[in-house]
Design an enzyme around this catalytic site. Structure first.
Site, PDB file in Angstrom:
ATOM      1  N   ASP A 162       9.560   2.990  -0.263  1.00 45.22           N
ATOM      2  CA  ASP A 162       8.495   3.661   0.481  1.00 45.22           C
ATOM      3  C   ASP A 162       8.686   3.390   1.974  1.00 45.22           C
ATOM      4  OD1 ASP A 162       6.252   4.710   1.594  1.00 45.22           O
ATOM      5  OD2 ASP A 162       4.818   3.623   0.327  1.00 45.22           O
TER       6      ASP A 162
ATOM      7  N   TYR B 186       0.873  -1.185   0.000  1.00 45.43           N
ATOM      8  CA  TYR B 186       0.000   0.000   0.000  1.00 45.43           C
ATOM      9  C   TYR B 186       0.902   1.224   0.000  1.00 45.43           C
ATOM     10  CZ  TYR B 186      -3.260   3.543   1.752  1.00 45.43           C
ATOM     11  OH  TYR B 186      -4.022   4.683   1.900  1.00 45.43           O
TER      12      TYR B 186
ATOM     13  N   LYS C 225       4.363   9.466   8.651  1.00 43.64           N
ATOM     14  CA  LYS C 225       4.143   8.880   9.982  1.00 43.64           C
ATOM     15  C   LYS C 225       5.146   9.337  11.049  1.00 43.64           C
ATOM     16  CE  LYS C 225       1.594   5.040   8.059  1.00 43.64           C
ATOM     17  NZ  LYS C 225       0.249   4.793   8.493  1.00 43.64           N
TER      18      LYS C 225
HETATM   19  C1  LIG Z   1       3.787   2.195   3.100  1.00 50.20           C
HETATM   20  C2  LIG Z   1       2.838   3.358   3.065  1.00 50.20           C
HETATM   21  N1  LIG Z   1       2.996   4.315   2.144  1.00 50.20           N
HETATM   22  C3  LIG Z   1       2.198   5.390   2.089  1.00 50.20           C
HETATM   23  C4  LIG Z   1       1.161   5.553   2.980  1.00 50.20           C
HETATM   24  C5  LIG Z   1       0.270   6.761   2.916  1.00 50.20           C
HETATM   25  O1  LIG Z   1       0.526   7.606   3.981  1.00 50.20           O
HETATM   26  P1  LIG Z   1      -0.608   8.606   4.524  1.00 50.20           P
HETATM   27  O2  LIG Z   1      -1.642   7.773   5.204  1.00 50.20           O
HETATM   28  O3  LIG Z   1       0.122   9.540   5.427  1.00 50.20           O
HETATM   29  O4  LIG Z   1      -1.163   9.319   3.321  1.00 50.20           O
HETATM   30  C6  LIG Z   1       0.947   4.588   3.958  1.00 50.20           C
HETATM   31  C7  LIG Z   1      -0.139   4.717   4.948  1.00 50.20           C
HETATM   32  O5  LIG Z   1      -0.428   3.867   5.735  1.00 50.20           O
HETATM   33  C8  LIG Z   1       1.794   3.450   3.996  1.00 50.20           C
HETATM   34  O6  LIG Z   1       1.609   2.471   4.890  1.00 50.20           O
END
Ligand SMILES: Cc1ncc(COP(=O)(O)O)c(C=O)c1O
Length: 436
Positions: free
Chosen positions: A244, A141, A272
């Site tokens: 990521d 994700y 985060k």
């Molecule tokens: C691996 C990863 N990338 C991107 C995101 C997106 O981040 P945000 O919720 O701050 O938009 C998340 C959110 O859980 C994530 O787990």
């Protein structure tokens, strides 16, 4: 109960009574406990129940709740102007610390969320390579931007198609089918499948995007050498490697998983834990790529009223200072590892077929007959997510707060102590005894 009343009330004007579906009745049964305040490792609901929080805002709260230093920084920043949408010392202070800690970050651009960061990273990769397609792994994700919303949720295993050619499963309505034509999907943690897909599509890929530890199907670490293999193959085919680190950044080490595993991505994305509870994201990498955002006719455009938000930048600088103190990560790992060891003992004693997977500051529990869950397909085929949900609902009756969604993960913050671990182990023992 006041929680029920607040949740009813919220449903009058909020869709499903929440602002993100993972917080409402789709996950919590019959509805969520409604949280009133938090301090350190603990939260209290509106009925006055106290919990040790192991969800920590999906990992955002690396310093726990209401850390005194951050409270001070926030109130000072608020008292002197939260944001100017103008150049400030605060953003330079935050960026200097960020680039000192993250090995691949020659420069950084701050966004407001992880989703914005992954969105920008893809745009940069496309502009840099002049290519459009990108490779995304099953079960990863990367936020809710259109092209990433493919094969990011779990599905019955019969729907997944062959490993060599996975079925393409959109996660949302409202996304034009043409958007997905640019996405190549492959299973993760599979060396042969990776080589096959790069041989076939490498020449047309702008990027390969991967989480370093798969964190949205619980917690699935990479096989040894797998991230390095992505690095080699992307070099070879001219695609950028986007790591990521929205979940893993500042969690496993001050320099994230790229430091922990010793890899050098082209671009990496953060969110985060970077903001310690404030909304922020970041894209980091070399000047040669990020400078494409320089103003001009052929620029990559990235705007945002709240980019470099002063109050948030001050929080980041203070947060990164706290994380740079000696032994922070040793402690996070030690507390996480003792929680993992304690949980494993409880499951053995209570004769539960459960695996506790992950290490240190992040882990997940799978009720499964398997010895390990290696990828998305294992997750879809072999875990009992309903049993996990019942287990977590039981835990909440014994003072532990966690999301019942098996796709997420347990988080250790700097506020957690060995006493919190002891509370978890005692609660887990009871929750197992009550598990039906
Ligand atoms: C691996 C990863 N990338 C991107 C995101 C997106 O981040 P945000 O919720 O701050 O938009 C998340 C959110 O859980 C994530 O787990």
């Amino acid at each position: 109960m006041l929680s029920d009343q607040w949740f009813q009330r919220a449903q009058n004007f909020l869709v499903e009574g929440v602002n993100s579906p993972s917080r409402g009745a789709a996950v919590y049964s019959p509805g969520p406990v409604v949280i009133e305040h938090g301090r350190g490792s603990r939260v209290w609901d509106v009925d006055g129940n106290e919990y040790v929080d192991y969800m920590m805002s999906f990992g955002a709260l690396i310093q726990g709740h209401a850390h005194p230093k951050l409270v001070e920084v926030v109130s000072d920043s608020m008292a002197t102007g939260s944001h100017f949408a103008a150049s400030t010392p605060a953003e330079a202070e935050a960026a200097e610390r960020f680039c000192r800690l993250v090995r691949s970050a020659e420069v950084v651009r701050f966004t407001n969320t992880g989703s914005e960061a992954t969105m920008l990273a893809l745009r940069l990769a496309r502009a840099h390579t002049g290519r459009t397609k990108f490779l995304k792994f099953e079960g990863h994700y990367h936020g809710w931007y259109d092209p990433y919303l493919l094969n990011a949720h779990s599905h019955p295993v019969e729907q997944l198609g062959p490993r060599e050619n996975p079925a393409r499963i959109p996660d949302s309505q409202g996304i034009p089918a043409a958007t997905f034509e640019d996405v190549v999907i492959a299973p993760w943690n599979d060396f042969d499948a990776l080589e096959l897909v790069i041989n076939q599509h490498g020449h047309e890929l702008a990027a390969v995007i991967s989480e370093p530890i798969m964190a949205n199907m619980g917690c699935i670490p990479p096989h040894e050498g797998y991230l390095q293999r992505i690095r080699e193959l992307t070099h070879h085919c001219g695609a950028l490697f986007i790591l990521d680190e929205v979940v893993t950044g500042f969690r496993y080490a001050a320099g994230g998983c790229q430091e922990y595993y010793g890899i050098q991505p082209d671009l990496s994305t953060f969110g985060k834990a970077l903001g310690a509870g404030f909304p922020v994201g970041a894209v980091a990498g070399p000047r040669s790529i990020l400078n494409r955002m320089h103003w001009g006719d052929d620029m990559v455009l990235h705007y945002g009223t709240f980019n470099g938000h002063r109050l948030t930048m001050n929080v980041i600088a203070a947060n990164l200072d706290l994380l740079s103190q000696p032994a922070v990560y040793e402690r996070l790992h030690a507390i996480g590892d003792s929680a993992i060891t304690g949980l494993r003992k409880v499951f053995r004693k209570r004769k539960q077929n459960a695996v506790v997977q992950g290490f240190g500051p992040m882990f997940q529990i799978y009720f499964t007959e398997r010895e390990a869950i290696h990828d998305y397909r294992d997750y879809c085929a072999y875990i009992d997510a309903a049993r996990y949900s019942r287990f977590v609902h039981n835990l909440m009756q014994h003072g532990i707060y966690m999301t019942p969604s098996n796709g997420l993960h347990w988080i250790i913050s700097t506020a957690h102590t060995q006493q919190d671990v002891a509370a978890l182990i005692a609660a887990a023992d009871q929750a197992c005894a009550e598990l039906t």
